[in-house]
Design an enzyme around this catalytic site. Sequence first.
Site, PDB file in Angstrom:
ATOM      1  N   PRO A 108     -17.895  79.930  60.169  1.00  0.00           N
ATOM      2  CA  PRO A 108     -17.739  80.291  61.582  1.00  0.00           C
ATOM      3  C   PRO A 108     -18.310  79.222  62.511  1.00  0.00           C
ATOM      4  O   PRO A 108     -18.018  79.228  63.710  1.00  0.00           O
ATOM      5  CB  PRO A 108     -18.525  81.607  61.698  1.00  0.00           C
ATOM      6  CG  PRO A 108     -19.411  81.660  60.506  1.00  0.00           C
ATOM      7  CD  PRO A 108     -18.780  80.841  59.437  1.00  0.00           C
ATOM      8  N   GLU A 135     -25.580  83.747  54.616  1.00  0.00           N
ATOM      9  CA  GLU A 135     -25.903  83.323  55.982  1.00  0.00           C
ATOM     10  C   GLU A 135     -25.433  81.905  56.284  1.00  0.00           C
ATOM     11  O   GLU A 135     -25.416  81.476  57.417  1.00  0.00           O
ATOM     12  CB  GLU A 135     -27.419  83.421  56.216  1.00  0.00           C
ATOM     13  CG  GLU A 135     -27.966  84.822  56.084  1.00  0.00           C
ATOM     14  CD  GLU A 135     -27.276  85.799  57.015  1.00  0.00           C
ATOM     15  OE1 GLU A 135     -27.210  85.523  58.219  1.00  0.00           O
ATOM     16  OE2 GLU A 135     -26.786  86.832  56.515  1.00  0.00           O
ATOM     17  N   ARG A 173       3.363  76.748  55.156  1.00  0.00           N
ATOM     18  CA  ARG A 173       4.657  77.029  55.782  1.00  0.00           C
ATOM     19  C   ARG A 173       5.208  75.837  56.559  1.00  0.00           C
ATOM     20  O   ARG A 173       6.388  75.794  56.876  1.00  0.00           O
ATOM     21  CB  ARG A 173       4.586  78.281  56.658  1.00  0.00           C
ATOM     22  CG  ARG A 173       3.701  78.146  57.854  1.00  0.00           C
ATOM     23  CD  ARG A 173       3.579  79.467  58.593  1.00  0.00           C
ATOM     24  NE  ARG A 173       4.802  79.854  59.289  1.00  0.00           N
ATOM     25  CZ  ARG A 173       5.248  79.263  60.396  1.00  0.00           C
ATOM     26  NH1 ARG A 173       4.604  78.246  60.919  1.00  0.00           N
ATOM     27  NH2 ARG A 173       6.357  79.672  60.973  1.00  0.00           N
ATOM     28  N   ASP A 188       8.346  77.530  66.415  1.00  0.00           N
ATOM     29  CA  ASP A 188       7.140  78.353  66.470  1.00  0.00           C
ATOM     30  C   ASP A 188       6.460  78.378  67.817  1.00  0.00           C
ATOM     31  O   ASP A 188       6.520  77.405  68.564  1.00  0.00           O
ATOM     32  CB  ASP A 188       6.075  77.767  65.534  1.00  0.00           C
ATOM     33  CG  ASP A 188       6.281  78.168  64.112  1.00  0.00           C
ATOM     34  OD1 ASP A 188       7.034  79.109  63.890  1.00  0.00           O
ATOM     35  OD2 ASP A 188       5.677  77.521  63.257  1.00  0.00           O
TER      36      ASP A 188
HETATM   37  N1  ADE Z   1     -16.585  82.678  57.434  1.00  0.00           N
HETATM   38  C1  ADE Z   1     -17.061  83.689  58.172  1.00  0.00           C
HETATM   39  N2  ADE Z   1     -16.482  83.742  59.379  1.00  0.00           N
HETATM   40  C2  ADE Z   1     -15.582  82.712  59.403  1.00  0.00           C
HETATM   41  C3  ADE Z   1     -14.681  82.237  60.384  1.00  0.00           C
HETATM   42  N3  ADE Z   1     -14.563  82.795  61.579  1.00  0.00           N
HETATM   43  N4  ADE Z   1     -13.923  81.168  60.065  1.00  0.00           N
HETATM   44  C4  ADE Z   1     -14.048  80.576  58.860  1.00  0.00           C
HETATM   45  N5  ADE Z   1     -14.875  80.978  57.903  1.00  0.00           N
HETATM   46  C5  ADE Z   1     -15.645  82.037  58.166  1.00  0.00           C
END
Ligand code: ADE
Length: 243
Positions: A108, A135, A173, A188
């Site tokens: 994330p 984490e 794709r 697209d």
């Molecule tokens: N792992 C946890 N959340 C994520 C996200 N938003 N993007 C990529 N990997 C992740």
Amino acid sequence: MKIDIVTLFPEICRAPLGESIMKRAQEKGIIELHIHNLRDWTTDKHHVVDDAPFGGGQGMVMKPEPIFAAVEDLRDMTQKTSNAQHPTPNIQQSKIENRKSKIILMSPAGRRFDQQIARQLSQESHLIIVCGHYEGVDHRVIEHLVDLEVSIGDYVLTNGAIAAVVVVDAIVRLLPGALGHEQSAVDDSFNRGLLEAPQYTRPAEFRGWKVPQVLLSGNHAETDKWRKEQAIERTRENRPDLL
Ligand code: ADE
């Protein structure tokens, strides 16, 4: 293209990447997909992949050793295979370059994935996608192993395997031959920086709601003009940040 996914949850990836267009892309030899369990690269009895963070704090951090071992193995294996197929020195060299592996970490905290990154990654010949969990991942993985950290959006998932499926789908794709009609990837949403115009199919009237007359007219110039206007309108409504 060869794709290796390294995850603690191979089954999360297997089902969605074994259906429909992803399945056909593998059958047609457009991609060679391998899904691996990170625990296969642990060396201790309990297959430990995480540990407490230095400096204290909540949660566990993924250890560097199994991740480095997995990526180095998969990278070496791919390059050796390319060598073996091309014993001529010149070809061998170019093959090694062709088969340069791109190491991606799903996190994330990564760069936000979009159609442009999907297009760039679709040009690669070998992707190794490491899925984060817990984490976080020991930062030496990011500093010394990974080429690109990728996030699929500004929210946190329980693990990166779900995100890896999204990224692989969006890349595959785009590969030549993966979709039935090459034009469908060209048309697209996002491809021209706008969302796609509304689409309709039969019946021409449903519950009294009529399909826009211009789409039934057979006038291609008028249809294109209408689609362009609608794409702008839809983008203004749903994604003004793109304009
Ligand atoms: N792992 C946890 N959340 C994520 C996200 N938003 N993007 C990529 N990997 C992740």
